[in-house]
Design an enzyme around this catalytic site. Structure first.
Site, PDB file in Angstrom:
ATOM      1  N   SER A 145      -9.759  64.882 -21.184  1.00 26.89           N
ATOM      2  CA  SER A 145      -9.473  66.190 -20.586  1.00 26.89           C
ATOM      3  C   SER A 145      -9.402  67.327 -21.596  1.00 26.89           C
ATOM      4  O   SER A 145      -9.397  68.501 -21.214  1.00 26.89           O
ATOM      5  CB  SER A 145      -8.159  66.128 -19.796  1.00 26.89           C
ATOM      6  OG  SER A 145      -8.286  65.253 -18.701  1.00 26.89           O
TER       7      SER A 145
ATOM      8  N   GLU B 173      -5.049  61.874 -91.231  1.00 23.72           N
ATOM      9  CA  GLU B 173      -6.494  61.707 -91.326  1.00 23.72           C
ATOM     10  C   GLU B 173      -7.133  62.351 -92.552  1.00 23.72           C
ATOM     11  O   GLU B 173      -8.143  61.852 -93.044  1.00 23.72           O
ATOM     12  CB  GLU B 173      -7.154  62.299 -90.061  1.00 23.72           C
ATOM     13  CG  GLU B 173      -6.779  61.617 -88.762  1.00 23.72           C
ATOM     14  CD  GLU B 173      -7.397  60.239 -88.646  1.00 23.72           C
ATOM     15  OE1 GLU B 173      -8.562  60.059 -89.021  1.00 23.72           O
ATOM     16  OE2 GLU B 173      -6.686  59.323 -88.199  1.00 23.72           O
TER      17      GLU B 173
END
Length: 788
Positions: free
Chosen positions: A476, A91
């Site tokens: 239950s 770059e």
């Protein structure tokens, strides 16, 4: 030199000087014009990068990530030297020399454009790209380019070269929603940036110029060309040796897409935590880089997932084979002359089918009488013999199956897509995705921290969290709160209640209710303790009749249940209250911890992007208005241990522990199956059923459908030492007659020990009638109109 030549050179010098002055004046004018509108470069260090929300277990293992951008910022000293060199080579090779703008680079870029029609090394410096990425739009205008230059010059004055590189490498987009090199390293190679090879480093360094065009997954050939050019540039700039370049250029393209790798499957819990955190930080929860540390214990969660997955599949198998998930015509593919093409074609057909928990998609390509030959999604060729397919009789209904299996082709046909899994002892086996669902939650009863949570069979198959949102009748499993109400009203574990038929008339509906025990039998006079562990329905009804519905509900609400979900009739005695699994687990935590109500929570703490704790969960303090009696809780705790030792959950005796207590629950026609149990350290609640209520099938009670999930979890999750609730003051142990419930006579052979609150100790034998005292209301009785 002639006089004419001298005058010409002098004129040229004047013109050149005038041009330079004009350019300087023009640059100064533009600078003076544009500078006031530019942002202060000092702000660049305060700009908050968008960093996703990450969620972890209590022990720091990643569960999930939420956010549009994958980003994990790193500091300059964490960036490998090879990566810096690769990036600079690609770059901005004069990066360390220029002051933000590289006139040589601009000239080189112009020359490349003129000579080749393209630019390989752009004219923009890294500093100019930082200015553009952080401050400017992406419009291509002279004004924007000039602003970029001015900002680059200012940035170079304000920041070090190292800081500029750090800002750049954390900001840039590198494809597949990855921003910054740390995220890119994990996306393409599944590892941190410091573990990348030179070839992989060069590959990622080639992405900033064109993340799509040079993407090694989508465009491997172009990406390879770009990578090799960068390696040549690194060599030319003396960053790498001849041998390093040769080895790196010989490396194949190895990039593959890696999604953020979860270390623990706890997506239901993560989704709960995300939703709660959104209420705490509504503006930036997905972009602020927050880290949520949940209360989830990674080991507990793994155990919970395995228990739910394995036992739901066992349940599904008990009721027969559902058939293949899909069927394909393999005629053309299986006649291919190229075996490799044939193999690749078969695996391609499985691409859209996900592996779910341990169940792997597989395609049957050859089936004989003796076996089925299949290929798995990852390309493994496996064989399942007929002897391992005998369970797979066709499911006709939930309670009926087809004929026995005599050959593999009775089950599987070529072209069937099925599920398989690998068992350590039996090898490859046929499986299937269950249609039934389950919910599981484990809680620390001391503070309410949720250590494991599974809201269904698999999150992506159904994101509905049944732990928090599925409100079903508890059956239950609700009875312990009825029995606690009885103890608080003066009953004892030795109280005798008549288990006899009873009929309730409803005048408005002109119907009658004849409740029964499971199995339809009645057992006569029964001690309260025995009635609980044998789950006698009639005795629960008689308790509520005696106490009154209003009093019963007021007592039950002390465990955290809300009034609007509690039925105002006798059906509450049989567990008609609709509860969520987390509500039931919370109430059972009060039974486990000695009577303190707790509030379950999933978030332990939240950290900001810098590691500062910005939210810390504090467990709720005990309710000072709670009238729960620890002595009655202790007696209930002790009675519920008998559910495991002697009652409907005695299968759990296989765990060989004396500190476990709990209660099974099953609703009418086995629509819902429950088990909730605990010791002093851990409470776990399990629900099994269908999302659209329907029967689980014959004999699929809580003790069969839900209890095995709880057992598998507890076996792996509890520490080896035992821990039961400590006996509070005011509890005494007395020998009683098991038939009458009275204090035993001296020397009585069949006497048993029972525990009592000190004020409810049975009187000496000489002070009482020898006959048992029964609560007996067995005659038909009118009840509240709202009973049904």
């Amino acid at each position: 030199m002639t006089q004419a030549t001298f005058r010409a050179l002098k004129l040229f010098g004047y013109l050149l000087f005038s041009a330079a002055c004009s350019a300087t004046l023009l640059f100064s004018g533009i600078t003076l014009c544009l500078t006031p509108s530019l942002p202060p470069v000092e702000e660049i260090q305060d700009i908050q990068l968008q960093v996703p929300l990450t969620i972890y277990t209590q022990d720091g293992k990643l569960i999930s990530e939420y956010g549009e951008k994958h980003r994990s910022p790193i500091s300059y000293h964490e960036i490998p030297t090879n990566f810096i060199n690769a990036l600079i080579s690609a770059e901005d090779n004069r990066y360390w020399e220029h002051q933000g703008v590289d006139l040589v680079g601009l000239a080189r870029a112009a020359t490349q454009l003129i000579t080749s029609g393209s630019i390989q090394s752009g004219g923009s410096t890294i500093t100019m790209q930082v200015a553009k990425n952080y401050f400017l739009s992406r419009e291509k205008t002279f004004k924007r380019k000039f602003n970029e230059i001015l900002l680059a010059l200012q940035i170079e004055k304000a920041l070090s070269k190292e800081k500029i590189l750090e800002l750049y490498l954390n900001k840039i987009y590198l494809g597949h929603r990855s921003y910054g090199i740390s995220a890119a390293a994990r996306t393409y190679y599944g590892k941190p940036v410091h573990e990348l090879t030179l070839a992989q480093t060069a590959m990622i360094a080639g992405l900033p110029k064109a993340p799509s065009a040079f993407n090694p997954i989508r465009n491997p050939e172009r990406a390879l060309t770009r990578r090799n050019w960068i390696l040549d540039r690194m060599h030319a700039l003396n960053y790498i040796t001849d041998n390093q370049k040769i080895v790196a250029k010989q490396s194949p393209v190895s990039a593959q897409y890696h999604s953020p790798k979860s270390e623990v499957d706890a997506l239901y819990a993560a989704d709960m935590a995300r939703t709660e955190a959104l209420n705490i930080f509504p503006d930036d929860i997905y972009t602020g880089g927050y880290k949520i540390f949940t209360t989830i214990n990674s080991t507990h969660q793994k155990n919970a997932l395995e228990a739910v997955s394995n036992n739901l599949e066992k349940y599904s198998k008990r009721h027969g084979y559902l058939g293949p998930e899909d069927h394909l015509d393999l005629t053309d593919l299986l006649h291919s002359k190229d075996s490799n093409t044939e193999l690749q074609g078969l695996t391609a057909l499985l691409k859209k089918h996900r592996t779910i928990n341990q169940l792997i998609p597989a395609l049957a390509w050859d089936v004989t009488k003796e076996s089925a030959n299949l290929i798995t999604k990852d390309g493994q060729l496996i064989t399942i013999p007929t002897s391992k397919l005998t369970w797979a009789r066709k499911r006709n209904t939930i309670n009926t199956k087809g004929p026995r299996i005599r050959k593999a082709s009775d089950v599987i046909a070529p072209g069937d897509i099925v599920r398989v899994y690998q068992d350590e002892e039996h090898g490859w086996l046929l499986g299937q995705l269950p249609k039934a669902q389950a919910a599981f939650v484990a809680i620390n009863p001391k503070n309410g921290a949720i250590s494991a949570l599974q809201g269904g069979f698999e999150f992506y198959k159904s994101k509905f969290n049944r732990v928090t949102s599925a409100r079903r009748q508890a059956g239950s499993a609700f009875k312990p709160f009825i029995y606690y109400s009885a103890l608080q009203d003066g009953f004892t574990a030795a109280s005798i209640i008549n288990d006899a038929p009873v009929v309730f008339q409803d005048q408005q509906l002109e119907t009658s209710w004849r409740p029964e025990n499971a199995g339809g039998k009645f057992y006569g006079p029964t001690r309260l303790r025995q009635a609980l562990y044998q789950s006698r329905n009639l005795i629960s009804i008689r308790i509520v009749q005696t106490l009154g519905i209003k009093q019963t509900i007021n007592t039950i609400k002390q465990f955290g249940f809300t009034d609007k979900h509690l039925p105002k009739d006798l059906s509450i005695s049989l567990g008609s209250a609709a509860v969520t699994p987390i509500e039931l687990a919370s109430a059972y935590s009060t039974l486990a911890n000695g009577g303190q109500t707790i509030e379950p929570y999933i978030i332990d703490h939240i950290e900001d992007i810098n590691g500062n704790i910005v939210f810390q969960n504090t467990p709720s303090s005990p309710d000072q208005n709670n009238n729960i009696d620890p002595r009655s809780i202790y007696i209930m705790n002790n009675m519920m241990k008998d559910v495991i030792k002697l009652g409907t959950a005695r299968t759990a005796k296989a765990l060989n522990r004396n500190d476990l207590a709990g209660k099974t629950g099953t609703t009418n026609d086995q629509v819902d199956a429950w088990f909730s149990g605990f010791n002093a350290d851990l409470v776990a609640t399990v629900w099994v059923g269908f999302d659209s209520p329907s029967t689980l099938g014959r004999n699929e009670y809580g003790g069969r459908a839900a209890l095995p999930i709880w057992m598998d979890f507890m076996k792996k999750s509890l520490p080896p030492y035992e821990n039961s609730m400590q006996q509070p003051d005011g509890i005494v142990t007395i020998r009683i007659n098991p038939t009458t419930g009275h204090r035993a006579l001296p020397g009585e052979k069949d006497a048993i020990f029972e525990i009592f609150r000190s004020e409810h100790v049975p009187p000496p034998p000489e002070e009482i009638d020898a006959r048992p005292v029964l609560i007996d209301q067995g005659h038909p009785t009118d009840v509240l109109d709202e009973l049904f």
